[in-house]
Write an enzyme that holds these catalytic residues in place. Sequence first.
Site, PDB file in Angstrom:
ATOM      1  N   HIS A  53     -32.673  23.188  -2.636  1.00  0.00           N
ATOM      2  CA  HIS A  53     -33.067  24.589  -3.071  1.00  0.00           C
ATOM      3  C   HIS A  53     -34.725  24.491  -2.962  1.00  0.00           C
ATOM      4  O   HIS A  53     -35.284  25.514  -2.246  1.00  0.00           O
ATOM      5  CB  HIS A  53     -32.588  24.931  -4.568  1.00  0.00           C
ATOM      6  CG  HIS A  53     -33.022  26.273  -4.870  1.00  0.00           C
ATOM      7  ND1 HIS A  53     -32.084  27.101  -5.434  1.00  0.00           N
ATOM      8  CD2 HIS A  53     -34.334  26.590  -5.339  1.00  0.00           C
ATOM      9  CE1 HIS A  53     -33.004  28.189  -5.821  1.00  0.00           C
ATOM     10  NE2 HIS A  53     -34.316  27.846  -5.815  1.00  0.00           N
ATOM     11  N   GLU A  54     -35.253  23.827  -3.699  1.00  0.00           N
ATOM     12  CA  GLU A  54     -36.740  23.781  -3.723  1.00  0.00           C
ATOM     13  C   GLU A  54     -37.557  23.341  -2.359  1.00  0.00           C
ATOM     14  O   GLU A  54     -38.231  23.812  -2.098  1.00  0.00           O
ATOM     15  CB  GLU A  54     -37.230  22.710  -4.752  1.00  0.00           C
ATOM     16  CG  GLU A  54     -36.867  23.452  -6.412  1.00  0.00           C
ATOM     17  CD  GLU A  54     -37.154  24.696  -6.567  1.00  0.00           C
ATOM     18  OE1 GLU A  54     -38.070  25.354  -6.158  1.00  0.00           O
ATOM     19  OE2 GLU A  54     -36.348  25.335  -7.507  1.00  0.00           O
ATOM     20  N   HIS A  81     -37.613  26.236   0.071  1.00  0.00           N
ATOM     21  CA  HIS A  81     -38.712  27.113  -0.170  1.00  0.00           C
ATOM     22  C   HIS A  81     -39.872  26.553   0.515  1.00  0.00           C
ATOM     23  O   HIS A  81     -40.703  27.459   1.326  1.00  0.00           O
ATOM     24  CB  HIS A  81     -39.284  27.168  -1.611  1.00  0.00           C
ATOM     25  CG  HIS A  81     -38.211  27.952  -2.611  1.00  0.00           C
ATOM     26  ND1 HIS A  81     -37.782  29.180  -2.171  1.00  0.00           N
ATOM     27  CD2 HIS A  81     -37.377  27.520  -3.720  1.00  0.00           C
ATOM     28  CE1 HIS A  81     -37.081  29.897  -3.105  1.00  0.00           C
ATOM     29  NE2 HIS A  81     -36.770  28.881  -3.895  1.00  0.00           N
TER      30      HIS A  81
END
Length: 164
Positions: free
Chosen positions: A69-70, A73
């Site tokens: 998820h991170e 980004h």
Amino acid sequence: MPDQLNSRVETCYQQAETFFKRTFKRPMVSFQLRGQKAGVAHLHENLLRFNPQLYKENAEDFLRQTVPHEVAHLIAHQLFGGSIQPHGEEWQLIMRGVYELPPNRCHTYAVKRRSVIRYIYRCPCPDSDFPFTAQRHSMVRKGRRYLCRRCREPLVFSGETRTE
């Protein structure tokens, strides 16, 4: 603890490089995150920060979902620039296409609230417990006075504390 997480970050980058057929600059990884957030991607610093407590309590899901998820980004930022939405279609494309994961915005980890000490103050009124925070208790110790709204007498520390 950091070895597995760093290894997962690297794996995520390798997956993205294979998918997009290009290289990506690797980020710095930090474990200096507390509170409710599991992870934070600092786009302009190329930095990933992770919550060590939530990682420790949810290691398997953290490695499977939070790390990609991170990383997604940072990958989205490097691919599409700074004008995209944090959980917009570009980020979702990476989550689904590269990592084959649902683009969930938030984690569902149980976050323990920090226990807080209250300092009990009293006045002459019956049933007059006034729980003060550590900050307010410190102000009293430095000379600040607080008055009871009913009897207008100063509140006095009882010597008791309570943990909430």
